[in-house]
Design a protein around this motif. Structure first.
Motif, mmCIF file in Angstrom:
data_model
loop_
_atom_site.group_PDB
_atom_site.id
_atom_site.type_symbol
_atom_site.label_atom_id
_atom_site.label_comp_id
_atom_site.label_asym_id
_atom_site.label_seq_id
_atom_site.Cartn_x
_atom_site.Cartn_y
_atom_site.Cartn_z
ATOM 1 N N ALA A 61 0.839 -1.198 0.000
ATOM 2 C CA ALA A 61 0.000 0.000 0.000
ATOM 3 C C ALA A 61 0.873 1.246 0.000
ATOM 4 O O ALA A 61 2.092 1.190 0.206
ATOM 5 C CB ALA A 61 -0.932 -0.006 1.214
ATOM 6 N N THR A 64 -0.663 7.669 2.679
ATOM 7 C CA THR A 64 -1.191 8.874 2.056
ATOM 8 C C THR A 64 -0.645 10.166 2.644
ATOM 9 O O THR A 64 -0.653 11.202 1.977
ATOM 10 C CB THR A 64 -2.733 8.898 2.154
ATOM 11 N N LEU A 82 -7.531 4.202 -7.349
ATOM 12 C CA LEU A 82 -7.041 3.974 -5.998
ATOM 13 C C LEU A 82 -8.171 3.469 -5.116
ATOM 14 O O LEU A 82 -9.306 3.947 -5.208
ATOM 15 C CB LEU A 82 -6.469 5.270 -5.414
ATOM 16 N N SER A 84 -9.197 2.292 -0.975
ATOM 17 C CA SER A 84 -8.802 2.387 0.428
ATOM 18 C C SER A 84 -9.272 1.149 1.180
ATOM 19 O O SER A 84 -10.170 0.435 0.725
ATOM 20 C CB SER A 84 -9.377 3.648 1.067
ATOM 21 N N LYS A 88 -10.215 -1.255 9.105
ATOM 22 C CA LYS A 88 -9.039 -0.607 9.682
ATOM 23 C C LYS A 88 -8.631 -1.179 11.027
ATOM 24 O O LYS A 88 -7.493 -1.014 11.462
ATOM 25 C CB LYS A 88 -9.309 0.896 9.844
ATOM 26 N N GLY A 212 -9.404 11.399 5.195
ATOM 27 C CA GLY A 212 -9.196 10.349 4.210
ATOM 28 C C GLY A 212 -8.512 9.137 4.806
ATOM 29 O O GLY A 212 -8.120 9.114 5.972
ATOM 30 N N PRO A 213 -8.339 8.096 4.001
ATOM 31 C CA PRO A 213 -7.699 6.872 4.483
ATOM 32 C C PRO A 213 -6.207 7.082 4.716
ATOM 33 O O PRO A 213 -5.579 7.931 4.079
ATOM 34 C CB PRO A 213 -7.939 5.880 3.341
ATOM 35 N N PHE A 215 -3.990 4.640 4.236
ATOM 36 C CA PHE A 215 -3.323 3.892 3.178
ATOM 37 C C PHE A 215 -4.263 3.729 1.992
ATOM 38 O O PHE A 215 -5.488 3.697 2.150
ATOM 39 C CB PHE A 215 -2.914 2.496 3.667
ATOM 40 N N VAL A 216 -3.675 3.596 0.810
ATOM 41 C CA VAL A 216 -4.434 3.237 -0.385
ATOM 42 C C VAL A 216 -3.585 2.269 -1.202
ATOM 43 O O VAL A 216 -2.378 2.154 -1.005
ATOM 44 C CB VAL A 216 -4.785 4.463 -1.254
ATOM 45 N N THR A 217 -4.249 1.580 -2.109
ATOM 46 C CA THR A 217 -3.522 0.774 -3.070
ATOM 47 C C THR A 217 -4.150 0.994 -4.437
ATOM 48 O O THR A 217 -5.116 1.756 -4.578
ATOM 49 C CB THR A 217 -3.530 -0.716 -2.677
ATOM 50 N N LYS A 342 -9.763 -6.605 4.156
ATOM 51 C CA LYS A 342 -9.176 -5.266 4.048
ATOM 52 C C LYS A 342 -9.385 -4.651 2.673
ATOM 53 O O LYS A 342 -9.678 -3.446 2.558
ATOM 54 C CB LYS A 342 -7.686 -5.354 4.371
ATOM 55 N N TRP A 343 -9.220 -5.436 1.619
ATOM 56 C CA TRP A 343 -9.272 -4.905 0.257
ATOM 57 C C TRP A 343 -10.472 -5.502 -0.483
ATOM 58 O O TRP A 343 -10.558 -6.716 -0.659
ATOM 59 C CB TRP A 343 -7.986 -5.215 -0.505
#
Length: 480
Positions: A61, A64, A82, A84, A88, A212-213, A215-217, A342-343
């Motif tokens: 990830a 951010t 992207l 998020s 969490k 915002g988040p 982390f992002v991927t 998570k994703w």
């Protein structure tokens, strides 16, 4: 005006970003050669197709709060793709079961005794020891020390073992007693320097006004960033399975790079985005002092397992991003990410996806096990921690040898000395995970910043006054 030649050594995210910045630097002609010792580009970014799913088996990830990653994704046209995390909440294995890390923890620091008491992560005696931080006298200001030394002295061994070390140790794949507090946990170092009590100080810390988040991927995996960069640097001369072995200064003031195949390149500028050990070998003749500092940067290995189970293997739906395991358990498992929780791209279908990393002290033990033995041992630990039933349907074991630099106490002082030595080599720059940030966004920022400095030096010596546009964050190197 003659075309200037800049060589980038290293084809990870830092080197790819540097090559792209060089090619897009402006109207002045720049010829770029990228030299990569392995057979692929991307370094520690690697996405694999496992059972028809795109899964990252290296970096997972983008952080951010460090803008380099998001800005590069926007530049590459990936901003709209992207994603998020859907979950969490993080847990820690403590006192015989998974327990939720309480809200309000700043890099593992509690903001009071009650959240810890309710979480059950620490025993009553552990909570009492951590609470002594409220009355202990302030520590004297000191030179850089380890995270372990600082936190243990204020909060006790149990708080270090179950709160701080699992968090930082997972990020840096190193024991907290080996990590510089200034380089890896500057927020803790600042609190300790300015306040008597870490707990009282952490209560006054307010998160920045950002909703915002964290982390992002990228949908489809971070490899898509590498693929876009590879396409954009198509004009460069990219040489895979080619190692730069030695750099010298030629009589005309340019640099001479000796390559593993016996070829020699002549360059006006160089960006070294290779591991510190390789950079040390390259610079041993040109700057023995810089080479000596680089030799002092130690690396650690890590092992990741990606496991696919049927969803029925979990006794109940997973709500959270995963869990951490303290070193004191003696387990092989150091952390487990619940990828399919998570994703969202991995949530579809009747499957459970997990990503497991081996604990730092267990790396040598894991190295002595073959993939089947390692999978069996990790599967048994997952059964104990999660009540997971059966064996995985699919497993991929990824062994990253000497993958991550360890920012030991004194690291930032070492970097200052190294930068002083390198400043005497005009047109040559170092960038990458070994220096001032191991995360992907930090490495992206370092690659851009190195190009700014190289071209600025070439402008000064060849064509004063020319300016270039390298992007908003190209003039600053972002530290951890």
């Amino acid at each position: 005006m003659s075309q200037r030649h800049v060589v980038v050594v290293g084809g990870g995210i830092t080197g790819l970003t540097a090559a792209r910045a060089l090619l897009g630097a402006g109207t002045a002609p720049v010829r770029v050669t990228l030299v990569e010792s392995s057979e692929r580009l991307g370094g520690k970014i690697r996405t694999e197709q496992i059972a028809s799913k795109a899964v990252d088996v290296g970096a997972e990830a983008l952080l951010t709060k460090v803008p380099g990653g998001l800005e590069l994704c926007r530049e590459l046209g990936l901003q709209g793709e992207l994603i998020s995390p859907a979950e969490k909440t993080t847990y820690v294995w403590a006192r015989g079961r998974l327990r939720e890390l309480p809200a309000g923890i700043l890099a593992g620091l509690p903001d009071g005794a009650m959240p810890l008491l309710r979480s059950g992560i620490l025993s009553p005696s552990g909570v009492a020891r951590a609470a002594l931080d409220l009355v202990l006298p302030a520590a004297k200001a000191r030179e850089d020390r380890s995270v372990g030394e600082l936190v243990r002295g204020r909060l006790g061994q149990q708080a270090l073992d179950r709160l701080v070390d699992p968090l930082l140790g997972t990020i840096y794949a190193a024991d907290s007693d080996s990590l510089s507090v200034r380089a890896t946990a500057p927020q803790i170092e600042t609190l300790a320097r300015k306040h008597r009590s870490l707990i009282l100080a952490s209560r006054g810390v307010k998160p920045p006004p950002y909703s915002g988040p964290m982390f992002v991927t990228v949908a489809g995996g971070l490899q898509r960033i590498v693929d876009r960069l590879r396409d954009e640097i198509a004009p460069a001369d990219v040489r895979l399975q080619t190692r730069a072995t030695r750099i010298e200064r030629a009589g005309d003031g340019r640099y001479r790079l000796e390559l593993s195949a016996g070829e020699t390149l002549s360059a006006d500028g160089i960006v070294i985005a290779a591991p510190a050990s390789e950079a040390s070998s390259m610079l041993s003749a040109l700057s023995p002092a810089a080479a000596d500092e680089l030799r002092g940067v130690r690396y650690t290995s890590t092992v990741l397992l990606t496991l696919r189970y049927p969803s029925s293997a979990a006794r109940a739906p997973l709500h959270g991003a995963g869990f951490l395991v303290p070193q004191s358990t003696g387990w092989l498992l150091g952390a487990c990410t619940w990828l399919s929780a998570k994703w969202t791209p991995l949530a579809a279908g009747e499957e459970l996806w997990l990503r497991c990393s081996i604990a730092r002290p267990a790396i040598d033990r894991a190295s002595s096990l073959d993939d089947e033995q390692l999978t069996r041992a990790i599967s048994d630990e997952l059964t104990q921690a999660m009540g997971l039933l059966g064996r995985p349907l699919t497993v991929m074991v990824t062994r990253w040898h000497h993958a991550l630099p360890v920012y030991e106490p004194g690291h930032l002082d070492r970097m200052a000395r190294l930068e002083e030595h390198v400043s005497k080599l005009p047109g040559l720059e170092l960038a990458g995970a070994a220096y001032r940030g191991i995360g992907v966004p930090q490495c992206i920022a370092q690659g851009k910043a190195a190009v700014v400095r190289v071209l600025s030096e070439l402008d000064r010596t060849i064509e004063p006054g020319r300016e270039r546009n390298l992007g908003a964050d190209g003039d600053a190197l972002t530290a951890v």
